[in-house]
Design a protein around this motif. Structure first.
Motif, PDB file in Angstrom:
ATOM      1  N   LEU A 301      12.342  57.172  61.866  1.00 31.47           N
ATOM      2  CA  LEU A 301      12.430  57.989  63.221  1.00 31.47           C
ATOM      3  C   LEU A 301      13.136  57.192  64.195  1.00 31.47           C
ATOM      4  O   LEU A 301      14.216  57.609  65.083  1.00 31.47           O
ATOM      5  CB  LEU A 301      11.075  58.795  63.564  1.00 31.47           C
ATOM      6  CG  LEU A 301      10.820  59.871  62.530  1.00 31.47           C
ATOM      7  CD1 LEU A 301       9.492  60.552  63.111  1.00 31.47           C
ATOM      8  CD2 LEU A 301      11.934  60.815  62.279  1.00 31.47           C
ATOM      9  N   ASP A 319      16.145  68.167  65.275  1.00 33.21           N
ATOM     10  CA  ASP A 319      14.680  68.560  65.472  1.00 33.21           C
ATOM     11  C   ASP A 319      13.887  66.941  65.676  1.00 33.21           C
ATOM     12  O   ASP A 319      12.805  66.954  66.081  1.00 33.21           O
ATOM     13  CB  ASP A 319      13.956  68.993  64.105  1.00 33.21           C
ATOM     14  CG  ASP A 319      14.263  70.730  64.363  1.00 33.21           C
ATOM     15  OD1 ASP A 319      14.507  70.983  65.450  1.00 33.21           O
ATOM     16  OD2 ASP A 319      14.034  71.235  63.223  1.00 33.21           O
ATOM     17  N   TYR A 320      14.430  65.956  64.799  1.00 32.39           N
ATOM     18  CA  TYR A 320      13.705  64.702  64.740  1.00 32.39           C
ATOM     19  C   TYR A 320      14.296  63.557  65.579  1.00 32.39           C
ATOM     20  O   TYR A 320      13.501  62.849  65.994  1.00 32.39           O
ATOM     21  CB  TYR A 320      13.935  64.415  63.217  1.00 32.39           C
ATOM     22  CG  TYR A 320      12.768  65.155  62.560  1.00 32.39           C
ATOM     23  CD1 TYR A 320      11.405  64.702  62.230  1.00 32.39           C
ATOM     24  CD2 TYR A 320      13.355  66.289  61.710  1.00 32.39           C
ATOM     25  CE1 TYR A 320      10.718  65.657  61.355  1.00 32.39           C
ATOM     26  CE2 TYR A 320      12.418  66.971  60.873  1.00 32.39           C
ATOM     27  CZ  TYR A 320      11.330  66.805  60.840  1.00 32.39           C
ATOM     28  OH  TYR A 320      10.237  67.332  59.956  1.00 32.39           O
TER      29      TYR A 320
END
Length: 535
Positions: A301, A319-320
């Protein structure tokens, strides 16, 4: 005289126990009559006089902390007259606590969202710990019944070898490609433009793109050509280009032989070897993140949020990685391989997880319990389950229900999922409901995911296999064989890809698996497949 007294004592005890048994049967029969008399045939409330159901439930980190005080469930309790007393167990410790509860005999009325494995559902169903739901569905669950009649393959996928249904699954919408797709391919459009290429459509074009991207940097840091949170997720993109894993990702070792139509252990197929040779080329040339076999999610991430990935196979990047960086990614393509294969194989069966709603033999109100769930399979119920309460979390519009501004643009900076968690028990958790794209706020229904799904829909594999059911003797042997085979496959796969083992050792690799019981493993899988196919 002693012998006569002993015999008399035994007779008295037997008579006493028999009388107690008859009394218990009579009492239980009376309770069942009272439960049926208290049940409404249709509509709300489900029961006239309030009842309490003790529920053992799994709890994902993304859901509300206390389900005994959630606005949606509080309102539903008023509607139904059913007080669900939730005992929530965090997912991390769920399996251990669930197994201890089942073994103890101190049972709840209902197991909900507990990811009970198929083998355990079947075992405790045959023992009578979990009750068959077939007749209850026919009589008391019209919405579930209608769905199973519409999709007989789904009914087949939840019916155990003895003909019984012991659990209601979490279902993915069989008519929604994005719902059936697991992770998806994403390409960094900025890097694509910088290298002056079109979105790759073949494995050779993909290799060329990664090779060009490797020489670039993003804000002073080297571009990482291709990655995800595990090597398996990279195979989810690549396998379809080599014609393997063609029955979906719920079976890691087997698929269907495209030439014969028979079941195949694809991990020894020539096409699988070709795929490993391709992945070996990518890895040894530094085009796959070099710590892919040990990468932590946080590290992935962190790299992603810096925009360093040229290509990845993962979930929605917005989203990430956030809107700014995640918005740089466009849908990647299902790739065509050297033999002309072009499939998207990272597909789940609609019945992707079964053990999420099982009623135990201590439940005095199984009819009402199943009716409680059945409402959430109706149109109004799905809307309530996924979107919450009208006027509080959503409003009706000419285009359909729409989340309110305080949910979509929360004043406290919460994401949509975080804001909704204050009102409903979804998202997160294995809820025994049907993901409906009209109402669900799950990430796979975001516009970017839908675009990705539409782009790759023509290449989605047909009829992915669900998990199979096994008889007890089969399961015990399969557990041992699959553990050894899976471990060996994983070890050798990594060695072939990294170059630690030469492909000259391929024949030895195949022979070793045969010596590990491959034939017996395939016989068991063939029997299970035959049962699934109704043969």
């Amino acid at each position: 005289m002693k012998w006569k007294l002993c015999c008399l004592f035994v007779i008295v005890i037997v008579m006493f126990l028999s009388a107690c048994s008859e009394d218990n049967k009579e009492a239980n029969g009376k309770k069942r009559e009272e439960a049926i008399a208290n049940l409404s045939e249709e509509g709300m409330p489900i029961v006239e006089e309030e009842i309490t159901i003790e529920v053992f439930s799994g709890q994902a980190a993304t859901t509300a902390e206390d389900w005994n005080d959630v606005p949606m469930l509080n309102e539903y309790e008023k509607m139904t007259n059913i007080d669900m007393q939730w005992e929530q167990v965090a997912i991390d410790g769920l399996a251990e606590k669930r197994n201890l509860t089942l073994a103890s005999g101190d049972l709840p009325d209902l197991f909900y969202g507990t990811y009970l494995p198929n083998a355990d559902v079947y075992k405790y169903g045959k023992q009578g710990v979990l009750i068959p739901l077939n007749d209850f569905i026919d009589e008391y669950a019209p919405n579930i019944k209608k769905y199973l009649e519409t999709y007989p393959e789904i009914k087949q996928g939840i019916t155990f070898p003895d003909g019984n249904i012991y659990a209601i699954p979490r279902l993915r919408d069989p008519n929604s490609p994005t719902s059936l797709m697991d992770d998806k391919p994403w390409i960094n459009k900025d890097i694509l433009e910088e290298v002056g290429m079109d979105n790759p459509e073949t494995t050779e074009e993909f290799y060329t793109y990664l090779k060009a991207a490797k020489d670039l940097s993003v804000e002073g840091k080297e571009v990482i050509p291709f990655s995800s949170v595990s090597m398996d997720r990279l195979y989810h993109l690549i396998s379809g280009a080599f014609g393997v894993s063609n029955k979906g990702i719920m079976h890691r070792l087997i698929d269907e032989d495209p030439e014969t139509g028979e079941i195949r252990f694809y991990r020894i197929a020539e096409e699988y070897k070709q795929m490993l040779e391709y992945m070996n080329k990518l890895y040894t040339e530094g085009l796959i993140e070099q710590n892919i076999y040990s990468i932590e999610v946080d590290q992935f991430l962190a790299n992603g949020m810096e925009g360093r990935y040229a290509a990845m196979n993962f979930f929605n990047p917005i989203d990430y990685f956030g809107e700014e960086v995640g918005g740089r990614y466009i849908p990647g393509n299902a790739l065509e391989g050297p033999n002309g294969d072009k499939m998207f194989t990272a597909v789940l069966s609609p019945v992707n997880s079964l053990g999420h709603f099982s009623i135990t033999n201590v439940n005095e109100n199984p009819e009402a319990t199943l009716r409680w769930l059945d409402y959430f399979w109706s149109e109004q119920g799905k809307k309530m389950f996924f979107m919450g309460l009208e006027g509080e979390t959503y409003e009706e519009t000419a285009e359909g229900p729409k989340l309110l501004e305080e949910i979509t643009n929360n004043p406290n900076g919460l994401t949509i999922q975080e804001a909704l968690a204050n009102y409903i028990i979804n998202p997160g958790g294995g809820h025994p409901v049907l993901d409906d794209p009209r109402y669900s706020t799950a990430p796979e229904f975001r516009p970017e995911d839908i675009e990705n799904a539409e782009q790759n829909e023509p290449y989605l594999i047909d009829e992915p296999w669900p998990m199979f059911f096994y008889e007890d003797d089969e399961q015990s042997r399969l557990d041992a064989l699959a553990t050894d085979l899976s471990k060996y496959v994983g070890e050798m796969e990594a060695q072939f890809v990294t170059g630690e083992t030469s492909f000259a050792e391929w024949d030895n690799y195949v022979q070793t698996m045969k010596e590990m019981g491959l034939d017996e493993y395939m016989e068991i899988q063939q029997k299970a497949l035959d049962r699934y196919l109704g043969k």
